[in-house]
Structure formats: structure tokens, C-alpha cells
Write a protein that holds these residues in place. Structure first.
Motif, PDB file in Angstrom:
ATOM      1  N   PHE A 183       0.855  -1.189   0.000  1.00 50.20           N
ATOM      2  CA  PHE A 183       0.000   0.000   0.000  1.00 50.20           C
ATOM      3  C   PHE A 183       0.888   1.234   0.000  1.00 50.20           C
ATOM      4  N   ASN A 184       0.285   2.401  -0.199  1.00 47.82           N
ATOM      5  CA  ASN A 184       1.037   3.646  -0.317  1.00 47.82           C
ATOM      6  C   ASN A 184       0.922   4.488   0.950  1.00 47.82           C
ATOM      7  N   LEU A 185       2.037   5.113   1.312  1.00 49.33           N
ATOM      8  CA  LEU A 185       2.073   6.089   2.392  1.00 49.33           C
ATOM      9  C   LEU A 185       2.609   7.393   1.805  1.00 49.33           C
ATOM     10  N   ARG A 186       1.868   8.480   2.034  1.00 50.97           N
ATOM     11  CA  ARG A 186       2.292   9.798   1.562  1.00 50.97           C
ATOM     12  C   ARG A 186       2.885  10.572   2.734  1.00 50.97           C
ATOM     13  N   ASP A 187       4.088  11.112   2.555  1.00 52.88           N
ATOM     14  CA  ASP A 187       4.710  11.847   3.655  1.00 52.88           C
ATOM     15  C   ASP A 187       4.402  13.346   3.571  1.00 52.88           C
ATOM     16  N   MET A 188       4.966  14.128   4.486  1.00 53.03           N
ATOM     17  CA  MET A 188       4.652  15.543   4.622  1.00 53.03           C
ATOM     18  C   MET A 188       5.112  16.375   3.423  1.00 53.03           C
ATOM     19  N   ASP A 189       6.054  15.825   2.629  1.00 53.89           N
ATOM     20  CA  ASP A 189       6.521  16.519   1.434  1.00 53.89           C
ATOM     21  C   ASP A 189       5.817  16.044   0.171  1.00 53.89           C
TER      22      ASP A 189
END
Length: 212
Positions: A183-189
Motif C-alpha cells: 500500500f502507499n504512504l504519503r509523507d509531509m513533502d
């Protein structure tokens, strides 16, 4: 004993099930004295000595030789004898995990699946408000653990300390009923981290690699 070993892209990941005593683990190392001396000076807890020593046994198994593990100012592990080899380490009750890659930064995390009575909340259920964002959702205890574990994994590859798991990381919806997948994790950038996961009987495992 070696419990799990796999190749993930350009990385190797492995899990050791700590069924041995502290003395039995030391017997599996070529230079047990150096490890026992450091373990006994660092930890008064027998369980911490076991985990710490098991990590060294697992790494020796993966590299076919005993090597020194050092830590940087953020507490992340380093291998001074292998400057190009990136390492990540995790442990939970009775298991330790190591990830290695020559190309990318790696992150690995394992979390115990807590067994509770049906009406009793597990720890991860009690603290979900601290790490689950408004756009994230998990229907099960294992799903919550995967969210927490994936954020621990991403935290390790980014190498930054000032990260809020709830505000800075967002996990896109995935089928938490599958026993393994991605699955995908999107970070703060806004960067997307592809997280691999596997659900075992006693723990969940998440892994990612990241080209900085």
C-alpha cells in the motif's frame, strides 16, 4: 532460529524467532565475548539482552560473518565495515527483524499482534487517535497495527526526528483483510512510499526502501 527470509527488490529482509536462551545465542557467534560484554554493560533486563544479541546473530546469519553495529546521533544503526550497506532493525516480543540494501535506505518494523479478550481493547486500539489521521480508516486491530507499523517504517527511512505520525503521514486505503501485499504512504513533502506488508500469526511486518 531463522523464521523468515525474503528478497524485496534490491533488499534482503529476515526475521529471527528468539527461541534460544541468551547463552545459546552467544554460542552461535564467532566472537561471543565482544557481544556479551557489550550486552551486559548496556542492559540489566534479560529480555533486552536476548533481543540485542539475537539481532547480531541474525545479521551474522545474513552476512555469513559477525560484524559490528554502531548507531548515529539519531539512534539509527550503521555498519562501519560496510559503508554502502544500509540497515534497519526492529524487534517485538520474541522476534527480531533486519533489512539490508546496498542501493537504498531501508526501513523495517514488526509489531506484536496483541491477544485480548473480545471486550477488551488492545494497546493499538487505545492509542489510535494519536497516529490515525482523519482520512485514514482501519476496521480491525491488525489494520491499525499495519498503519502504525508502516509509519514507523517510513520514519526510519526519512531519518528525521520532528515527525507527527498523525499529521505528517497519510496511508491510502488498502484491503487490510489480505495477509500480504503493498500500500502507499504519503509523507509531509508529498512523496509516496510503497510499503510492503505481511501478517504472521504473532506479528505484522512492514518494509520499505527509499532512494534519498
Amino acid at each position: 532460529m531463522l523464521y523468515y527470509h525474503n528478497i524485496e527488490g534490491n533488499a534482503r529482509i529476515a526475521v529471527w524467532h528468539v527461541t534460544e536462551s541468551y547463552e545459546e545465542l552467544l554460542e552461535l557467534l564467532p566472537d561471543a565475548d565482544s557481544v556479551s560484554g557489550e550486552a551486559e554493560s548496556k542492559f540489566s533486563s534479560e529480555s533486552r539482552r536476548l533481543e540485542w544479541t539475537a539481532v547480531r546473530v541474525l545479521l551474522c546469519n545474513m552476512l555469513e560473518r559477525q560484524v559490528l553495529i554502531e548507531y548515529n546521533e539519531l539512534g539509527a544503526p550503521l555498519l562501519p565495515e560496510y559503508e554502502r550497506l544500509n540497515i534497519s532493525i526492529s524487534h517485538t516480543h520474541g522476534y527480531v527483524a533486519v533489512a539490508l540494501s546496498e542501493r537504498n535506505a531501508v526501513g523495517i518494523d514488526i509489531e506484536q499482534i496483541e491477544r485480548t479478550e473480545e471486550e477488551k481493547e488492545s494497546k493499538v486500539e487505545r492509542v489510535k487517535g494519536k497516529f490515525m489521521g482523519e482520512r485514514e480508516h482501519a476496521d480491525t486491530k491488525v489494520g491499525l497495527l499495519l498503519h502504525w507499523s508502516a509509519k514507523e517504517t517510513a520514519f526510519k527511512v526519512l531519518g528525521e526526528t520532528d515527525i507527527d505520525f498523525k499529521e505528517d503521514f497519510c496511508i491510502e486505503p488498502f484491503d487490510e483483510l489480505d495477509m500480504e501485499g503493498e500500500f502507499n504512504l504519503r509523507d509531509m513533502d508529498g512523496h509516496i512510499h510503497r510499503i510492503s506488508y505481511k501478517v504472521f500469526d504473532d506479528f505484522v511486518l512492514t518494509f520499505t526502501n527509499y532512494e534519498k
